[in-house]
Design a protein around this motif. Sequence first.
Motif, PDB file in Angstrom:
ATOM      1  N   GLY A 192       0.876  -1.096   0.133  1.00 51.54           N
ATOM      2  CA  GLY A 192       0.143   0.047  -0.096  1.00 51.54           C
ATOM      3  C   GLY A 192       0.801   1.069   0.201  1.00 51.54           C
ATOM      4  O   GLY A 192       0.301   2.316  -0.548  1.00 51.54           O
ATOM      5  N   TYR A 206      -5.662   5.990  -1.443  1.00 48.64           N
ATOM      6  CA  TYR A 206      -5.791   4.541  -2.157  1.00 48.64           C
ATOM      7  C   TYR A 206      -6.401   3.771  -0.926  1.00 48.64           C
ATOM      8  O   TYR A 206      -6.310   4.214   0.312  1.00 48.64           O
ATOM      9  CB  TYR A 206      -4.563   3.922  -2.627  1.00 48.64           C
ATOM     10  CG  TYR A 206      -3.701   3.491  -1.385  1.00 48.64           C
ATOM     11  CD1 TYR A 206      -3.787   2.318  -0.897  1.00 48.64           C
ATOM     12  CD2 TYR A 206      -2.727   4.593  -0.621  1.00 48.64           C
ATOM     13  CE1 TYR A 206      -2.974   1.675   0.281  1.00 48.64           C
ATOM     14  CE2 TYR A 206      -2.119   3.987   0.526  1.00 48.64           C
ATOM     15  CZ  TYR A 206      -2.171   2.745   0.916  1.00 48.64           C
ATOM     16  OH  TYR A 206      -1.421   2.404   2.105  1.00 48.64           O
ATOM     17  N   THR A 208      -6.778  -0.551  -0.036  1.00 52.46           N
ATOM     18  CA  THR A 208      -6.651  -2.052  -0.503  1.00 52.46           C
ATOM     19  C   THR A 208      -8.094  -2.658  -0.967  1.00 52.46           C
ATOM     20  O   THR A 208      -8.832  -2.692  -0.209  1.00 52.46           O
ATOM     21  CB  THR A 208      -5.772  -2.953   0.484  1.00 52.46           C
ATOM     22  OG1 THR A 208      -4.502  -2.405   0.781  1.00 52.46           O
ATOM     23  CG2 THR A 208      -5.733  -4.402  -0.082  1.00 52.46           C
ATOM     24  N   CYS A 226      -5.091  -2.062  -5.657  1.00 54.66           N
ATOM     25  CA  CYS A 226      -5.757  -0.930  -4.872  1.00 54.66           C
ATOM     26  C   CYS A 226      -6.735  -0.073  -5.602  1.00 54.66           C
ATOM     27  O   CYS A 226      -6.407   0.266  -6.617  1.00 54.66           O
ATOM     28  CB  CYS A 226      -4.436  -0.208  -4.373  1.00 54.66           C
ATOM     29  SG  CYS A 226      -3.383  -0.827  -3.054  1.00 54.66           S
TER      30      CYS A 226
END
Length: 181
Positions: A105, A118, A120, A173
């Motif tokens: 990430g 973002y 996941t 993501c």
Amino acid sequence: MTSRPHQLDQWLAQEKAVRERVDQGPGPGVTRMDQVAGMSGLELMQAILNGEVPYAPMAQTLDFILVEVAPGRAVFQGTPGPQLFNPLGTVHGGWFATLLDSALGCAVHTMLPQGRAYTTAELGVNMVKALTPRVPRVRAEGKVIHCGRQLATAEARLVGPDGTLYAHATTTCLVFDLPAS
């Protein structure tokens, strides 16, 4: 794998330097929007590494730390201690996944311009070797494969200082705009 004692020494020295920097900063916590306003993802990750903004409290709880960032890359280092054991006496797979997810990430985050974030959407982890406290440190190195406007993908490897592979992972993501303040 052949032993690389100098590699471990380098890892420990780098970890010590990073810990000294982050310990002089705000410590563990959650960054506020006013702290990150105007920063790209890479600038935010560098600010965490430099102790200018808080680092994730989970990293302190699970004994791991961000040690390197670059565009499309993030490296976390962790200590596989007995507090992380599963009932069979090896390090719990959730710890593997947490280190790998963090590296994946954050690698994606380094590619994002200001105002973008973002989350996941998918995480795939393959554990290939048991991990015990006999291994003094491991590193999760995440690298971006693709970063688009809506989706990003990355891969990561969890390795010991002798180069032994313990796990590898991939992620997808979702990339989105941060809400306006």
